[in-house]
Design a protein around this motif. Structure first.
Motif, PDB file in Angstrom:
ATOM      1  N   UNK A   7       0.831  -1.199   0.000  1.00 35.57           N
ATOM      2  CA  UNK A   7       0.000   0.000   0.000  1.00 35.57           C
ATOM      3  C   UNK A   7       0.867   1.251   0.000  1.00 35.57           C
ATOM      4  N   UNK A   8       0.558   2.156  -0.897  1.00 39.04           N
ATOM      5  CA  UNK A   8       1.275   3.433  -0.978  1.00 39.04           C
ATOM      6  C   UNK A   8       0.262   4.547  -0.744  1.00 39.04           C
ATOM      7  N   UNK A   9       0.449   5.304   0.318  1.00 40.08           N
ATOM      8  CA  UNK A   9      -0.433   6.430   0.623  1.00 40.08           C
ATOM      9  C   UNK A   9       0.168   7.711   0.053  1.00 40.08           C
ATOM     10  N   UNK A  10      -0.587   8.375  -0.812  1.00 47.01           N
ATOM     11  CA  UNK A  10      -0.165   9.645  -1.405  1.00 47.01           C
ATOM     12  C   UNK A  10      -0.924  10.769  -0.718  1.00 47.01           C
ATOM     13  N   UNK A  11      -0.199  11.636  -0.015  1.00 51.65           N
ATOM     14  CA  UNK A  11      -0.808  12.772   0.684  1.00 51.65           C
ATOM     15  C   UNK A  11      -0.500  14.024  -0.115  1.00 51.65           C
ATOM     16  N   UNK A  12      -1.479  14.505  -0.864  1.00 48.59           N
ATOM     17  CA  UNK A  12      -1.280  15.641  -1.771  1.00 48.59           C
ATOM     18  C   UNK A  12      -2.650  16.262  -2.053  1.00 48.59           C
ATOM     19  N   UNK A  13      -2.716  17.585  -2.092  1.00 45.45           N
ATOM     20  CA  UNK A  13      -4.003  18.242  -2.317  1.00 45.45           C
ATOM     21  C   UNK A  13      -4.261  18.569  -3.784  1.00 45.45           C
ATOM     22  N   UNK A  14      -3.351  18.174  -4.686  1.00 46.08           N
ATOM     23  CA  UNK A  14      -3.543  18.451  -6.109  1.00 46.08           C
ATOM     24  C   UNK A  14      -4.234  17.264  -6.776  1.00 46.08           C
ATOM     25  N   UNK A  33      -3.424   4.612  -2.103  1.00 46.72           N
ATOM     26  CA  UNK A  33      -4.373   5.218  -1.177  1.00 46.72           C
ATOM     27  C   UNK A  33      -4.219   6.730  -1.281  1.00 46.72           C
ATOM     28  N   UNK A  34      -5.310   7.444  -1.035  1.00 48.06           N
ATOM     29  CA  UNK A  34      -5.305   8.892  -1.268  1.00 48.06           C
ATOM     30  C   UNK A  34      -5.685   9.660  -0.011  1.00 48.06           C
ATOM     31  N   UNK A  35      -4.972  10.773   0.216  1.00 48.39           N
ATOM     32  CA  UNK A  35      -5.336  11.736   1.249  1.00 48.39           C
ATOM     33  C   UNK A  35      -5.089  13.124   0.678  1.00 48.39           C
ATOM     34  N   UNK A  49      -2.023   1.600   7.643  1.00 44.43           N
ATOM     35  CA  UNK A  49      -0.666   1.071   7.829  1.00 44.43           C
ATOM     36  C   UNK A  49       0.030   0.864   6.495  1.00 44.43           C
ATOM     37  N   UNK A  50       0.218   1.922   5.708  1.00 41.88           N
ATOM     38  CA  UNK A  50       0.808   1.764   4.377  1.00 41.88           C
ATOM     39  C   UNK A  50       2.246   1.283   4.447  1.00 41.88           C
ATOM     40  N   UNK A  51       2.709   0.730   3.330  1.00 45.39           N
ATOM     41  CA  UNK A  51       4.100   0.278   3.251  1.00 45.39           C
ATOM     42  C   UNK A  51       5.046   1.433   2.957  1.00 45.39           C
ATOM     43  N   UNK A  52       4.517   2.520   2.414  1.00 49.77           N
ATOM     44  CA  UNK A  52       5.305   3.725   2.172  1.00 49.77           C
ATOM     45  C   UNK A  52       4.335   4.893   2.000  1.00 49.77           C
ATOM     46  N   UNK A  53       4.837   6.100   2.243  1.00 51.17           N
ATOM     47  CA  UNK A  53       4.041   7.316   2.117  1.00 51.17           C
ATOM     48  C   UNK A  53       4.755   8.272   1.173  1.00 51.17           C
ATOM     49  N   UNK A  54       3.994   8.859   0.246  1.00 53.55           N
ATOM     50  CA  UNK A  54       4.484   9.942  -0.606  1.00 53.55           C
ATOM     51  C   UNK A  54       3.794  11.205  -0.098  1.00 53.55           C
TER      52      UNK A  54
END
Length: 233
Positions: A7-14, A33-35, A49-54
């Motif tokens: 799981x890769x969580x991308x935290x970005x407002x664009x 995954x998106x935030x 519990x993602x495996x990495x976060x961008x």
């Protein structure tokens, strides 16, 4: 039964970032995954519990560096900063606060995926390798304090070895100039980047096939150095 995808969580407002990055992550075998905000991102880290976060630095509700600090209180897996802020001080601060890597916008999705693969291959605690670290024809055995290239021992000075060992303990991750200088020469020399530049040059002469075009020890301009987890192509 299908294999569990990282799981890769991308935290970005664009929205446009999510529109092209989510399909790219999916095609590369990840579960995106998106935030869209810092608070949503912190909840997502705790929930999924993602495996990495961008992580983007420019978020609507809080600075990305504050998200990074709060995430590091409970999350130990890779966090890659994705930001349009290109000042060296921003990169250094983010790395010092616990980021594993920094990719500038605009960016190539291939580069980001390569960085993700490199960090996901590393053990969470990079100080404890299960065995010798092999990168192409170079083998670094920290337990035995032995470095070989093509099977032949490489003679290193004590300072050369200490710099290489520090990079190897965090292979795939950028280590800042000040952190390397402090670890090897002491805090009084944390600004003496010329020492480090000369020593990195010596290491490249001994370890690289073409020292003028290094594939093993990568320079992150203005920030520090990275020991590649696999030879650059």
């Amino acid at each position: 039964m299908s294999a569990v995808r990282p799981r890769i969580l991308v935290i970005d407002d664009e929205p446009q970032i999510h529109r092209f990055l989510s399909p790219a992550l999916d095609a590369a075998g990840y579960e995106p995954k998106r935030a869209d905000s810092g608070q949503e991102g912190l909840r997502g880290i705790a929930l999924w519990s993602p495996d990495a976060v961008v992580l983007d630095l420019g978020l609507p509700d809080m600075d990305g560096k504050d998200v990074l600090v709060r995430a590091r209180e409970f999350f130990v897996k890779p966090i890659i900063i994705l930001s349009a802020r290109d000042r060296e001080a921003e990169k250094i601060e983010a790395l010092d606060l616990g980021a594993d890597d920094y990719v500038e916008k605009p960016f190539g999705v291939g580069e980001l995926l390569a960085r993700l693969r490199a960090h996901l291959r590393q053990p969470v605690d990079r100080h404890d390798h299960a065995g010798p670290l092999t990168i192409g024809e170079v083998v670094i055995d920290l337990e035995r304090r032995l470095v070989t290239r093509g099977g032949a021992p490489v003679r290193l000075t004590p300072k050369e070895y200490e710099v290489l060992a520090n990079l190897a303990r965090h292979s795939g991750k950028v280590i800042g100039h000040a952190a390397l200088l402090t670890a090897v020469w002491g805090a009084a020399h944390k600004d003496d980047t010329q020492y480090l530049r000369v020593l990195i040059g010596q290491l490249r002469q001994k370890l690289e096939g073409d020292p003028a075009h290094p594939r093993l020890i990568e320079t992150e301009p203005g920030v520090g150095y990275r020991l590649m987890s696999e030879p650059a192509r």
